[in-house]
Scaffold this active site. Structure first.
Site, PDB file in Angstrom:
ATOM      1  CG  ASP A 295     -17.316  22.715 -12.824  1.00 19.57           C
ATOM      2  OD1 ASP A 295     -16.616  22.293 -13.745  1.00 19.57           O
ATOM      3  OD2 ASP A 295     -17.125  22.452 -11.639  1.00 19.57           O
TER       4      ASP A 295
ATOM      5  CG  ASP B 166     -16.673  20.078  -4.693  1.00 18.93           C
ATOM      6  OD1 ASP B 166     -17.616  20.492  -5.391  1.00 18.93           O
ATOM      7  OD2 ASP B 166     -15.719  20.792  -4.363  1.00 18.93           O
TER       8      ASP B 166
END
Length: 437
Positions: free
Chosen positions: A124, A322
């Site tokens: 990411d 998250d």
């Protein structure tokens, strides 16, 4: 450019969603199969890119992998004939660098074979993600560590790992998992303080204990590991993915949908349901299913003294980073204001500019904080073209697009596919209009 989603917003969903197996747990327990030559069977493995790439990597290392049940995501792993020479190949460098979870093969390989190497990882774009915790832990178990600048490889070696006391500099989930997997075969006792204690780590420790490891303190931040000489095979079932469950809660509220999320393993959701409840979202636990009624309105609570609610990420049992992207997007249609504070990663909030383009009222205070002024659905979001920067923002943008008026296009959906199994098909089955183009 890759694939894109064309999303026609404004449709109301109704029905049942079954959460996939937990991605973060899958990456850990699949790496743990390297610790034994015996067969390990794992169920409920999600069919997503990050997990499939890790399985492929293990196959190249010599692990014999068989798919047993297609529907249940059931695989057997047998790490009998491991080929360590694969670690020296350009193919390994390419595969491992493309996948952040590959770092967790290092602990098991070091423990069982005395050496491992890994290229600098990818993954990411959410700011720095340090690996120091992993390698300092290995060094404390007696491994020598080398970073070869020329070929960007981290190498660890140890003739024999020895248990030791360590205090982790951060409660890293993957760091804890990696060190635990190294320590189970070390000589003597290892004590890890400030260990991560997420359900994923608990699941890994329980699985290792079934394989013959001796780990105590599971679920706390102080783990004690008595080293054993070898481990045997076992069977293991993954928890449902709590991030996906949280995403579905936000999605239901945003799209005024009535949704039942099946078999959520409620005790392992921790604080997640109550954080969504503070945004005014009502839900009901029916057995182990989470029922979310249709919400025409939902109002963000304030703190007791009337000050503005803050939602911040914390290490477990606090709120997971998250889901902050989903909280942020869900708050745009609520009544009231919330400050979202993303402490752990510094670039995860940059996707809010897309939401602002869609008409959301958000003030980005700095790379870590954003204030959302919920407009109580008075102004629906506008459909736009956008690109997904990381897995979690991708799903937040998908939720925004599903609640917007008109047709949105989300590019770079490979990022969504890395973490969510056939999300378009599953949502379309209960009334969404998402086209993969």
């Amino acid at each position: 450019m890759g694939n894109s989603f064309e999303v026609t917003g404004g449709t109301v969903l109704q029905g049942e969603l079954v959460p996939q197996g937990a991605k973060n747990e899958a990456l850990q327990v699949i790496c743990a199969t390297l610790l034994t030559p015996e067969k390990v069977i794992i169920r409920n493995i999600p069919d997503i890119r990050d997990v499939n790439k890790l399985i492929e990597l293990l196959q190249h290392l010599g692990v014999h992998v068989e798919q047993l049940g297609v529907l249940k995501g059931e695989f057997s792993f047998e790490a009998k004939n491991i080929n360590l020479d694969f670690l020296e190949t350009p193919e390994f460098k390419k595969q491992a660098a493309a996948l952040r979870g590959s770092i967790m093969i290092v602990g098991p390989l070091l423990a069982r074979f005395g050496r491992a190497r890994i290229p600098k990882p990818g993954g990411d774009k959410i700011g720095r993600r340090r690996l120091d915790t992993h390698f300092i832990g290995f060094q404390q178990l007696g491994a020598t560590f080398e970073f070869l600048e020329g070929d960007s490889f981290y190498t660890v070696e140890a003739r024999k790992l020895r248990g030791s006391y360590m205090l982790l500099d951060e409660a890293s989930v993957t760091g804890t998992a990696n060190i635990v997997m190294a320590a189970v075969l070390a000589e003597g006792t290892t004590t890890i303080y400030n260990a991560a204690c997420e359900p994923y780590v608990q699941q890994l420790c329980n699985m290792l204990n079934r394989m013959g490891a001796r780990i105590s303190g599971i679920g706390s931040n102080l783990l004690t590991i008595q080293g054993v000489s070898s481990l045997r095979g076992t069977e293991h079932k993954l928890l449902p993915d709590m991030i996906e469950i949280g995403s579905f809660i936000g999605l239901a509220a945003m799209t005024r949908s009535e949704i039942t999320i099946k078999e959520v393993s409620y005790p392992n959701l921790g604080i997640i349901p109550s954080v969504f409840e503070r945004l005014g979202i009502r839900m009901e636990l029916r057995g182990d299913d989470l029922y979310i009624p249709k919400h025409d309105h939902y109002e963000i609570e304030t703190f007791i003294d009337g000050s503005i609610l803050t939602v911040a990420d914390q290490i477990w049992p606090g709120f997971t980073p998250d889901l902050l992207s989903v909280i942020l997007v869900t708050a745009t249609q609520a009544a009231g204001t919330v400050l979202v504070h993303q402490k752990m990663f510094e670039s995860r909030l940059f996707f809010v500019d897309k939401l602002i383009d869609m008409g959301a009222q958000i003030i980005l205070c700095d790379p870590h904080r954003a204030t959302v002024i919920g407009l109580n659905r008075k102004v629906p979001l506008r459909a736009i073209q956008m690109t997904s920067p990381d897995i979690r923002a991708g799903v937040a943008l998908l939720i925004a697009a599903m609640s917007a008026k008109g047709k949105s296009v989300i590019h770079n959906i490979e990022q969504i596919d890395r973490g969510y199994q056939r999300i378009d098909e599953r949502l379309n089955a209960i009334g969404a209009q998402i086209r993969r183009v």
